[in-house]
Design a protein around this motif. Structure first.
Motif, PDB file in Angstrom:
ATOM      1  N   LEU A 119       6.157  -1.374  -3.919  1.00 37.60           N
ATOM      2  CA  LEU A 119       6.024  -0.778  -2.596  1.00 37.60           C
ATOM      3  C   LEU A 119       7.231   0.086  -2.266  1.00 37.60           C
ATOM      4  O   LEU A 119       8.329  -0.143  -2.770  1.00 37.60           O
ATOM      5  CB  LEU A 119       5.886  -1.875  -1.531  1.00 37.60           C
ATOM      6  CG  LEU A 119       4.727  -2.861  -1.677  1.00 37.60           C
ATOM      7  CD1 LEU A 119       4.778  -3.893  -0.552  1.00 37.60           C
ATOM      8  CD2 LEU A 119       3.386  -2.148  -1.685  1.00 37.60           C
ATOM      9  N   GLU A 123       7.456   0.242   3.513  1.00 35.51           N
ATOM     10  CA  GLU A 123       6.253  -0.578   3.404  1.00 35.51           C
ATOM     11  C   GLU A 123       6.617  -2.034   3.152  1.00 35.51           C
ATOM     12  O   GLU A 123       6.053  -2.947   3.775  1.00 35.51           O
ATOM     13  CB  GLU A 123       5.374  -0.072   2.250  1.00 35.51           C
ATOM     14  CG  GLU A 123       4.745   1.283   2.456  1.00 35.51           C
ATOM     15  CD  GLU A 123       3.963   1.740   1.254  1.00 35.51           C
ATOM     16  OE1 GLU A 123       3.103   2.620   1.397  1.00 35.51           O
ATOM     17  OE2 GLU A 123       4.218   1.213   0.134  1.00 35.51           O
ATOM     18  N   ARG A 124       7.540  -2.240   2.256  1.00 34.13           N
ATOM     19  CA  ARG A 124       7.933  -3.603   1.893  1.00 34.13           C
ATOM     20  C   ARG A 124       8.526  -4.326   3.091  1.00 34.13           C
ATOM     21  O   ARG A 124       8.194  -5.479   3.360  1.00 34.13           O
ATOM     22  CB  ARG A 124       8.931  -3.550   0.735  1.00 34.13           C
ATOM     23  CG  ARG A 124       9.396  -4.902   0.256  1.00 34.13           C
ATOM     24  CD  ARG A 124      10.098  -4.771  -1.078  1.00 34.13           C
ATOM     25  NE  ARG A 124      10.625  -6.041  -1.551  1.00 34.13           N
ATOM     26  CZ  ARG A 124      10.959  -6.299  -2.800  1.00 34.13           C
ATOM     27  NH1 ARG A 124      10.815  -5.364  -3.710  1.00 34.13           N
ATOM     28  NH2 ARG A 124      11.430  -7.473  -3.156  1.00 34.13           N
ATOM     29  N   ALA A 158       0.665  -1.449   2.870  1.00 28.95           N
ATOM     30  CA  ALA A 158       1.281  -2.391   1.929  1.00 28.95           C
ATOM     31  C   ALA A 158       0.353  -3.560   1.650  1.00 28.95           C
ATOM     32  O   ALA A 158       0.218  -4.010   0.505  1.00 28.95           O
ATOM     33  CB  ALA A 158       2.608  -2.898   2.502  1.00 28.95           C
TER      34      ALA A 158
END
Length: 289
Positions: A119, A123-124, A158
């Motif tokens: 990712l 997003e992570r 994600a």
């Protein structure tokens, strides 16, 4: 108890959760500790009495620190890709961190960690903070510099990538088998090696591995067991492109990667990769320090 002592105690009470947040965002125990310690330094420098929600404030600070670390990690990788000499590229691309061994038993699971590594940093962060720690999007948005609606989209994207990823193999089971195989090899336990190998197992080596001394093709459990019995002292259990294998390294530079194929509890194939270009394209995480 003075104000400084109260602040220190309040922070220590929250340290385990903060460490857990940082660990899941970064995937590294050492980096997580660094992030939490930096959060403590920032808390000391702030007007702590003006902080109404200490839990939220600390989670936000740890999130920002982790995001900066993820972005810096990506920038380093990009610079290495652009400027590293070919002979050093394989070394620079690897993550040789013994702490990853502990992740095999972590509640997050190594399989999910492998997916999270794919990712983007924003997003992570959004996915981990919201889906794993129930942090509201309104609190995450300032960290990533987006609106709450855009942050929600980050987490949603994600989530789709995590749940839609191709199923990863059972890494714990693979790890157990590969680790047992290497242990049996080091101890010269020939019968144990045979038990871990499929009868028709095949071991293949690329041209560079052959020049180093490996046979181009070794077939059958007896033949493969004979090659490994009493050896493999320098082999280290690793995750190679999402599957458990092993590497032989010199000064943390991978010389040969052993790509194991495990089916029904036995090793059915071993591929020896030593060509520099192929090694450079492998994603390697050394588990056995």
């Amino acid at each position: 108890m003075d104000g400084d002592d109260q602040l220190a105690r309040a922070f220590e009470d929250r340290r385990p959760r903060l460490r857990s947040v940082a660990h899941r965002i970064l995937g590294s125990s050492d980096e997580a500790e660094d992030a939490v310690q930096e959060a403590w330094i920032r808390l000391q420098r702030s007007d702590a009495e003006a902080v109404e929600n200490l839990d939220g404030w600390l989670t936000t600070v740890v999130g920002r620190i982790c995001l900066d670390m993820l972005r810096a990690r990506n920038r380093r990788a990009e610079l290495l890709d652009e400027h590293a000499a070919p002979s050093d590229a394989a070394v620079d691309a690897e993550i040789s961190d013994p702490e990853h061994a502990a992740l095999l038993a972590d509640s997050l699971g190594l399989a999910l960690l492998v997916i999270l590594d794919r990712l983007e940093p924003d997003e992570r962060l959004a996915f981990v903070l919201h889906d794993m720690f129930a942090v509201p999007f309104a609190d995450i948005a300032p960290i990533v510099g987006r609106s709450p609606a855009a942050t929600r989209q980050l987490a949603s994207r994600a989530r789709r990538r995590v749940h839609g990823a191709a199923p990863l193999p059972d890494l714990r089971r693979q790890h157990k088998i590969v680790d047992a195989f290497l242990s049996a090899a080091r101890n010269g336990e020939f019968e144990r090696l045979l038990a871990l190998l499929a009868p028709d197992v095949a071991m293949r080596a690329d041209d560079t591995a052959v020049r180093i001394g490996a046979a181009a093709l070794t077939q059958g459990a007896h033949g493969v067991a004979s090659v490994f019995s009493g050896g493999a002292e320098a082999a280290r259990v690793s995750v190679i492109d999402g599957s458990v294998g092993a590497v032989w390294q010199s000064k943390k530079r991978t010389i040969v990667a052993f790509d194991f194929t495990v089916e029904d509890g036995r090793i059915t194939a071993i591929d020896l990769v030593a060509e520099p270009d192929r090694l450079r394209n492998l994603d390697i995480v050394v588990l056995d320090g």
